[in-house]
Scaffold this motif. Structure first.
Motif, PDB file in Angstrom:
ATOM      1  N   THR A  19      29.328   4.177  25.140  1.00 38.96           N
ATOM      2  CA  THR A  19      29.382   5.193  26.180  1.00 38.96           C
ATOM      3  C   THR A  19      28.927   4.236  27.459  1.00 38.96           C
ATOM      4  O   THR A  19      29.720   4.491  28.577  1.00 38.96           O
ATOM      5  N   ALA A  22      31.873   1.825  28.078  1.00 42.22           N
ATOM      6  CA  ALA A  22      33.208   2.627  28.485  1.00 42.22           C
ATOM      7  C   ALA A  22      32.676   3.371  30.000  1.00 42.22           C
ATOM      8  O   ALA A  22      33.931   3.124  30.889  1.00 42.22           O
ATOM      9  N   LYS A  23      31.746   3.494  30.398  1.00 41.32           N
ATOM     10  CA  LYS A  23      31.366   4.029  31.972  1.00 41.32           C
ATOM     11  C   LYS A  23      31.510   2.868  32.856  1.00 41.32           C
ATOM     12  O   LYS A  23      31.949   3.342  33.815  1.00 41.32           O
ATOM     13  N   LYS A  26      35.040   2.289  33.495  1.00 34.61           N
ATOM     14  CA  LYS A  26      35.709   3.399  34.213  1.00 34.61           C
ATOM     15  C   LYS A  26      35.107   3.313  35.703  1.00 34.61           C
ATOM     16  O   LYS A  26      36.019   3.579  36.753  1.00 34.61           O
ATOM     17  N   VAL A  32      39.933   4.880  31.536  1.00 30.16           N
ATOM     18  CA  VAL A  32      39.308   4.805  30.257  1.00 30.16           C
ATOM     19  C   VAL A  32      39.192   6.427  29.496  1.00 30.16           C
ATOM     20  O   VAL A  32      38.903   7.330  30.221  1.00 30.16           O
ATOM     21  N   GLY A  34      37.272   8.371  26.963  1.00 31.73           N
ATOM     22  CA  GLY A  34      36.035   8.290  26.021  1.00 31.73           C
ATOM     23  C   GLY A  34      35.947   9.339  24.834  1.00 31.73           C
ATOM     24  O   GLY A  34      36.087  10.626  25.239  1.00 31.73           O
ATOM     25  N   LEU A 348      38.525  -0.952  22.883  1.00 36.62           N
ATOM     26  CA  LEU A 348      38.015  -0.430  24.237  1.00 36.62           C
ATOM     27  C   LEU A 348      38.383  -1.522  25.367  1.00 36.62           C
ATOM     28  O   LEU A 348      38.868  -0.982  26.253  1.00 36.62           O
ATOM     29  N   LYS A 352      41.479   0.590  26.472  1.00 40.11           N
ATOM     30  CA  LYS A 352      40.574   1.501  27.232  1.00 40.11           C
ATOM     31  C   LYS A 352      40.259   2.787  26.482  1.00 40.11           C
ATOM     32  O   LYS A 352      40.328   3.964  27.081  1.00 40.11           O
ATOM     33  N   ALA A 354      37.348   4.553  24.132  1.00 40.29           N
ATOM     34  CA  ALA A 354      35.973   4.444  23.684  1.00 40.29           C
ATOM     35  C   ALA A 354      35.960   5.255  22.372  1.00 40.29           C
ATOM     36  O   ALA A 354      36.022   6.396  22.508  1.00 40.29           O
TER      37      ALA A 354
END
Length: 393
Positions: A19, A22-23, A26, A32, A34, A348, A352, A354
């Motif tokens: 997480t 991914a954040k 982004k 992305v 998620g 990822l 992109k 997650a």
């Protein structure tokens, strides 16, 4: 720095790690998608928000009893009667700062050093860590994919030693979404009673069941099982209230009293405003819950079909929760990546998307996909995953 051994032994959460990455992507401007979220993407229903506002306006912002408001306990008692045909008194219920806190507190009061707790694989990431923090020993039992990831009576029996204190059951399950039937619970319960084990029954996803499946609480099967079962539940998943942090445990009065004594020195009490919001959650009709459930069921059916169409990916179709737990062993084997974790990290990086590697749940051949996002996002994610698989096959 010389930190306590108990925290040095903790395994970092793979869910939070994915997480976080991914954040960051982004925030750097990448598109992305998620699929790691462990929470509904719906807002808390308005009637619950209004109850919280009303509580604030009326000055209900002070300390409450450590184990929760009597009014909320009564609402929980009514819920058990209505949904599970179970009778509890207020002394058999504790309200906690989320269901995770209920589990943590339970293990703290139940376990002594060296006590063993049987934990079926795949497991929710925090069970083993909480057991270890309580100086207990998690004993892992691999629930086979061919058996829908469910613990069998023989596996349970074969895993019991003189040190075994409890077994953890999670139905519907995170990460697999599978649901135990009444017959399966009866068989497991019989063995637990035979060996005088505590049953920790995590029922947090009970309202999110699809198709013809039906949630059965193992405590409802017999008075003997009720006496040895501690139910863990809360409003986080059922009412999209993850951030409100209201969970609870129900069971043996002596255990619940010990939990209440412990939390009185840990948190004082769950947030007062959130408790009043939870009362409204249980006193209102379930129309909003059912609407959310319908949306999840539609997403499940579509995402499941998109994922199993990808060559070399297999998946047990879930009965509940909001996760898929596909097996990607053959896909990873055909790729240049050494592990599922590496494969997930590159997915990822390149596409992109997650998702969470199954290693965090004790199952290295699988990945967890949350469908707590829009159908459009899920369809695009499936396309990207398929493209990634085809590239490296």
């Amino acid at each position: 720095m010389n930190l306590a051994e108990r925290v040095q032994a903790l395994t970092p959460s793979t869910t939070l790690a994915i997480t976080s990455k991914a954040k960051a992507l982004k925030e750097a401007g990448h598109d992305v998608i998620g699929l790691g979220a462990g929470e509904p993407d719906f807002n808390t229903p308005e009637y619950i928000l209004n109850a919280a506002k009303k509580a604030m306006d009326e000055g209900k912002t002070k300390y409450t009893p450590a184990g929760g408001l009597p009014q909320l306990k009564e609402a929980i008692i009514a819920k058990f009667q209505r949904d599970n045909q179970l009778e509890y008194s207020q002394n058999e219920i504790i309200v906690t700062t989320g269901a995770k806190h209920a589990l943590y507190t339970l293990f703290q009061v139940l376990l002594n050093k060296g006590d063993e707790v049987i934990v079926p694989i795949p497991y929710w990431v925090s069970y083993p860590e909480q057991i270890k923090l309580s100086e207990g020993t998690p004993v892992y039992v691999k629930a086979e994919e061919k058996n829908q990831f469910k613990l069998t009576p023989k596996q349970l029996e074969d895993s019991i030693t003189p040190s075994t204190k409890a077994v953890v059951l999670n139905s519907p399950s995170n990460p697999t979404g599978v649901l135990y039937s009444k017959e399966e619970l009866e068989a497991l319960g019989e063995i637990a009673l035979k060996h005088d084990l505590w049953i920790v029954s995590d029922e947090i996803y009970e309202k999110l069941i699809y198709g013809s499946g039906q949630h059965i609480s193992i405590a409802s099967i017999s008075p003997a099982l009720k006496e040895k079962t501690i139910i863990i539940n809360g409003v986080s998943k059922s009412h999209s209230m993850t951030g409100w942090r209201i969970g609870y445990a129900a069971g043996n009065e002596t255990v619940i009293k010990a939990m209440s004594n412990l939390v009185s020195h840990a948190t004082s009490n769950p947030t007062s405003i959130a408790q009043y919001a939870a009362i409204a959650a249980y006193e209102h009709s379930e129309e909003e819950i059912n609407n959310m459930k319908k949306a999840f069921e539609e997403r499940l059916n579509k995402l499941y079909n998109w994922i199993v169409e990808i060559p070399n990916i297999t998946c047990v179709k879930p009965d509940g929760a909001f996760y898929l737990f596909p097996n990607v062993k053959e896909v990873v084997k055909a790729s240049p990546f050494n592990t599922t974790d590496e494969w997930v990290a590159q997915l990822l990086e390149e596409e992109k998307v997650a998702i969470v590697p199954g290693s965090g749940f004790g199952s290295e051949d699988n990945v967890r996909l949350s469908y707590a996002t829009s159908l459009e996002q899920l369809e695009e994610a499936a396309k990207r995953i398929k493209r990634f698989v085809e590239k490296y096959s």
